[in-house]
Design a protein around this motif. Structure first.
Motif, PDB file in Angstrom:
ATOM      1  N   SER A   1       0.849  -1.187   0.000  1.00  0.00           N
ATOM      2  CA  SER A   1       0.000   0.000   0.000  1.00  0.00           C
ATOM      3  C   SER A   1       0.884   1.235   0.000  1.00  0.00           C
ATOM      4  N   GLU A   2       0.243   2.388  -0.126  1.00  0.00           N
ATOM      5  CA  GLU A   2       0.976   3.651  -0.083  1.00  0.00           C
ATOM      6  C   GLU A   2       1.616   3.871   1.286  1.00  0.00           C
ATOM      7  N   ASP A   3       1.087   3.210   2.308  1.00  0.00           N
ATOM      8  CA  ASP A   3       1.666   3.347   3.647  1.00  0.00           C
ATOM      9  C   ASP A   3       3.107   2.849   3.678  1.00  0.00           C
ATOM     10  N   ALA A   4       3.401   1.789   2.906  1.00  0.00           N
ATOM     11  CA  ALA A   4       4.772   1.272   2.863  1.00  0.00           C
ATOM     12  C   ALA A   4       5.716   2.303   2.255  1.00  0.00           C
ATOM     13  N   ILE A   5       5.238   3.019   1.231  1.00  0.00           N
ATOM     14  CA  ILE A   5       6.048   4.073   0.623  1.00  0.00           C
ATOM     15  C   ILE A   5       6.224   5.227   1.599  1.00  0.00           C
ATOM     16  N   TYR A   6       5.151   5.550   2.297  1.00  0.00           N
ATOM     17  CA  TYR A   6       5.203   6.634   3.280  1.00  0.00           C
ATOM     18  C   TYR A   6       6.243   6.325   4.362  1.00  0.00           C
ATOM     19  N   ASP A   7       6.256   5.080   4.843  1.00  0.00           N
ATOM     20  CA  ASP A   7       7.228   4.687   5.868  1.00  0.00           C
ATOM     21  C   ASP A   7       8.654   4.805   5.341  1.00  0.00           C
ATOM     22  N   PHE A   8       8.850   4.397   4.074  1.00  0.00           N
ATOM     23  CA  PHE A   8      10.190   4.500   3.486  1.00  0.00           C
ATOM     24  C   PHE A   8      10.628   5.959   3.368  1.00  0.00           C
ATOM     25  N   VAL A   9       9.715   6.808   2.898  1.00  0.00           N
ATOM     26  CA  VAL A   9      10.054   8.224   2.733  1.00  0.00           C
ATOM     27  C   VAL A   9      10.416   8.851   4.074  1.00  0.00           C
ATOM     28  N   LEU A  10       9.716   8.467   5.132  1.00  0.00           N
ATOM     29  CA  LEU A  10      10.055   8.987   6.460  1.00  0.00           C
ATOM     30  C   LEU A  10      11.480   8.595   6.854  1.00  0.00           C
ATOM     31  N   LYS A  11      11.851   7.343   6.569  1.00  0.00           N
ATOM     32  CA  LYS A  11      13.216   6.908   6.882  1.00  0.00           C
ATOM     33  C   LYS A  11      14.236   7.711   6.083  1.00  0.00           C
ATOM     34  N   LYS A  12      13.913   7.934   4.804  1.00  0.00           N
ATOM     35  CA  LYS A  12      14.830   8.698   3.957  1.00  0.00           C
ATOM     36  C   LYS A  12      14.929  10.142   4.438  1.00  0.00           C
ATOM     37  N   LEU A  13      13.802  10.719   4.830  1.00  0.00           N
ATOM     38  CA  LEU A  13      13.809  12.106   5.296  1.00  0.00           C
ATOM     39  C   LEU A  13      14.665  12.276   6.544  1.00  0.00           C
ATOM     40  N   ARG A  14      14.623  11.282   7.415  1.00  0.00           N
ATOM     41  CA  ARG A  14      15.436  11.376   8.629  1.00  0.00           C
ATOM     42  C   ARG A  14      16.927  11.450   8.291  1.00  0.00           C
ATOM     43  N   LYS A  15      17.301  10.849   7.152  1.00  0.00           N
ATOM     44  CA  LYS A  15      18.705  10.849   6.762  1.00  0.00           C
ATOM     45  C   LYS A  15      19.117  12.125   6.043  1.00  0.00           C
ATOM     46  N   VAL A  16      18.159  12.745   5.342  1.00  0.00           N
ATOM     47  CA  VAL A  16      18.539  13.869   4.479  1.00  0.00           C
ATOM     48  C   VAL A  16      18.151  15.237   5.024  1.00  0.00           C
ATOM     49  N   LEU A  17      17.393  15.271   6.107  1.00  0.00           N
ATOM     50  CA  LEU A  17      16.940  16.575   6.602  1.00  0.00           C
ATOM     51  C   LEU A  17      18.092  17.487   7.003  1.00  0.00           C
ATOM     52  N   THR A  18      19.227  16.895   7.305  1.00  0.00           N
ATOM     53  CA  THR A  18      20.383  17.714   7.678  1.00  0.00           C
ATOM     54  C   THR A  18      21.271  18.054   6.486  1.00  0.00           C
ATOM     55  N   CYS A  19      20.887  17.582   5.285  1.00  0.00           N
ATOM     56  CA  CYS A  19      21.706  17.843   4.101  1.00  0.00           C
ATOM     57  C   CYS A  19      21.484  19.268   3.604  1.00  0.00           C
ATOM     58  N   ASN A  20      22.522  19.837   3.020  1.00  0.00           N
ATOM     59  CA  ASN A  20      22.434  21.203   2.517  1.00  0.00           C
ATOM     60  C   ASN A  20      21.732  21.300   1.168  1.00  0.00           C
ATOM     61  N   ASP A  21      21.606  20.155   0.449  1.00  0.00           N
ATOM     62  CA  ASP A  21      21.013  20.212  -0.892  1.00  0.00           C
ATOM     63  C   ASP A  21      19.501  20.053  -0.866  1.00  0.00           C
ATOM     64  N   LEU A  22      18.896  20.073   0.310  1.00  0.00           N
ATOM     65  CA  LEU A  22      17.447  19.930   0.424  1.00  0.00           C
ATOM     66  C   LEU A  22      16.824  21.269   0.785  1.00  0.00           C
ATOM     67  N   ASP A  23      15.866  21.693  -0.009  1.00  0.00           N
ATOM     68  CA  ASP A  23      15.128  22.925   0.275  1.00  0.00           C
ATOM     69  C   ASP A  23      14.062  22.595   1.312  1.00  0.00           C
ATOM     70  N   HIS A  24      14.288  22.994   2.544  1.00  0.00           N
ATOM     71  CA  HIS A  24      13.406  22.595   3.639  1.00  0.00           C
ATOM     72  C   HIS A  24      12.001  23.167   3.474  1.00  0.00           C
ATOM     73  N   GLU A  25      11.895  24.353   2.922  1.00  0.00           N
ATOM     74  CA  GLU A  25      10.573  24.955   2.744  1.00  0.00           C
ATOM     75  C   GLU A  25       9.743  24.170   1.733  1.00  0.00           C
ATOM     76  N   ILE A  26      10.376  23.809   0.609  1.00  0.00           N
ATOM     77  CA  ILE A  26       9.666  23.027  -0.406  1.00  0.00           C
ATOM     78  C   ILE A  26       9.334  21.636   0.129  1.00  0.00           C
ATOM     79  N   ALA A  27      10.297  21.017   0.833  1.00  0.00           N
ATOM     80  CA  ALA A  27      10.068  19.679   1.377  1.00  0.00           C
ATOM     81  C   ALA A  27       8.899  19.681   2.359  1.00  0.00           C
ATOM     82  N   SER A  28       8.852  20.682   3.220  1.00  0.00           N
ATOM     83  CA  SER A  28       7.762  20.770   4.198  1.00  0.00           C
ATOM     84  C   SER A  28       6.416  20.937   3.507  1.00  0.00           C
ATOM     85  N   LYS A  29       6.390  21.744   2.443  1.00  0.00           N
ATOM     86  CA  LYS A  29       5.133  21.961   1.724  1.00  0.00           C
ATOM     87  C   LYS A  29       4.655  20.676   1.056  1.00  0.00           C
TER      88      LYS A  29
END
Length: 352
Positions: free
Chosen positions: A136-164
């Motif tokens: 289901s889409e929930d499995a993708i959602y769980d994966f994206v959360l794991k990925k976000l935890r790894k990349v939220l501190t990266c400089n190449d991520l636009d936090h405003e766009i990501a949050s939106k």
């Protein structure tokens, strides 16, 4: 490459660009390249982009697509630093790279750890695919959360766009089904929320606890999904729960009871195996073009773990009539099924 009025021109290049430039010059005079090395072809493509030799870019793109692709090369092709005006020349190559990654990582559960190490461009290519093998889409959602935890501190991520984007997705997920369908149809702003073709088809479930444990389950299948079941395929729904037990629906293309013709069947299965046993009153229905659900099959069944009940020919017609363009059961190309399930609690013996 722009011409100059000067009779003699001096071109300064880095030593590392020499081989690629010589190949480019050779192509400009002969229309051919002498190399099939992926790394050199990539350098030639970059040189052709620098000097705006579009025909060479297209040729390099075609040659690279004909070579065996790997995850590493696909990621390189996704991040080609081509100028905007030249991007169309390499679009087939980037499309091929996206397709390769989507097919290689279609089973997210199996390759989750490896995918977490991919750059965002690779993740985007994979998650944009409609052919992911996920429950289901929930499995993708769980994966994206794991990925976000790894990349939220990266400089190449636009936090405003990501949050939106995350906020938009959460609001969409919270919408009622009819609102989700309306928003998905709005290609200008919500195309990214279009439903995928899941390994286990999504359900809409309405649950009741009183006077008896009961649920009403809605399963939608497109005409193409049904057609792909022929001659002996089946498709399973996501799991849902009733009385604390896991159930699922499965749609089949099978032979009728007398093996005379193929037909559409619908079954209700119980997930858990064991000694648990209880009786379920069930009713299968389908929506017709009148807009109303019409009951097709109902009865009682005492479930034990791993058992299933259903009807091999739900509509009482051959497969060809079921999937025909004038079929009564497809509304705008979609089959709408409903299963109503109730657990009848055993009545205590009366006292004399």
């Amino acid at each position: 490459m722009k011409e100059s009025d000067q009779r003699h021109a001096t071109l300064r290049i880095n030593e590392s660009e020499e081989a690629a430039l010589m190949e480019l010059l050779s192509f400009m005079y002969s229309g051919k390249l002498s190399t099939t090395s992926p790394s050199l072809l990539l350098d030639v493509l970059m040189a052709a982009d620098k000097f705006e030799v579009v025909s060479c870019m297209r040729h390099c793109s075609q040659l690279l697509r004909s070579l065996p692709m790997t995850t590493e090369s696909a990621l390189l092709y996704l991040d080609l630093p081509c100028s905007v005006s030249m991007a169309s020349a390499v679009q087939p190559l980037t499309d091929a790279a996206k397709d390769y990654l989507a097919k290689s990582y279609r089973d997210i559960t199996k390759f989750q750890d490896e995918m977490l190490g991919l750059p965002l461009s690779g993740i985007e290519a994979i998650l944009s695919s409609d052919d992911l093998q996920v429950a289901s889409e929930d499995a993708i959602y769980d994966f994206v959360l794991k990925k976000l935890r790894k990349v939220l501190t990266c400089n190449d991520l636009d936090h405003e766009i990501a949050s939106k984007l995350v906020t938009d997705a959460l609001f969409f997920k919270a919408e009622a089904p009819h609102r989700q369908r309306a928003l998905s149809a709005d290609e200008s702003s919500h195309r990214r929320f279009t439903e995928r073709a899941y390994k286990y088809r999504p359900l809409k479930v309405v649950e009741f606890e009183r006077p008896h444990p009961q649920c009403i389950v809605y399963l939608d299948l497109t005409r193409d999904e049904c057609a792909n079941l022929f001659p002996s395929g089946r498709v399973y729904s996501q799991a849902f729960h009733l009385g604390g037990q896991g159930f699922f629906l499965s749609a089949h293309c099978n032979l009728d009871q007398h093996s005379l013709f193929h037909c559409f069947g619908l079954f209700l299965g119980m997930q858990e195996k064991g000694s648990i046993s209880f009786t379920v009153e069930y009713e299968f229905a389908a929506r017709t073009k009148s807009g109303e659900f019409v009951s097709k099959y109902k009865g009682f069944y005492t479930f034990t773990g791993g058992k299933a009940v259903g009807y091999r020919n739900l509509f009482g017609i051959p497969w060809t009539s079921f999937v025909a363009e004038d079929s009564l059961f497809f509304i705008n190309g979609t089959l709408h099924l409903r299963a109503e399930l109730t657990i009848k609690q055993p009545q205590p013996p009366s006292l004399q």
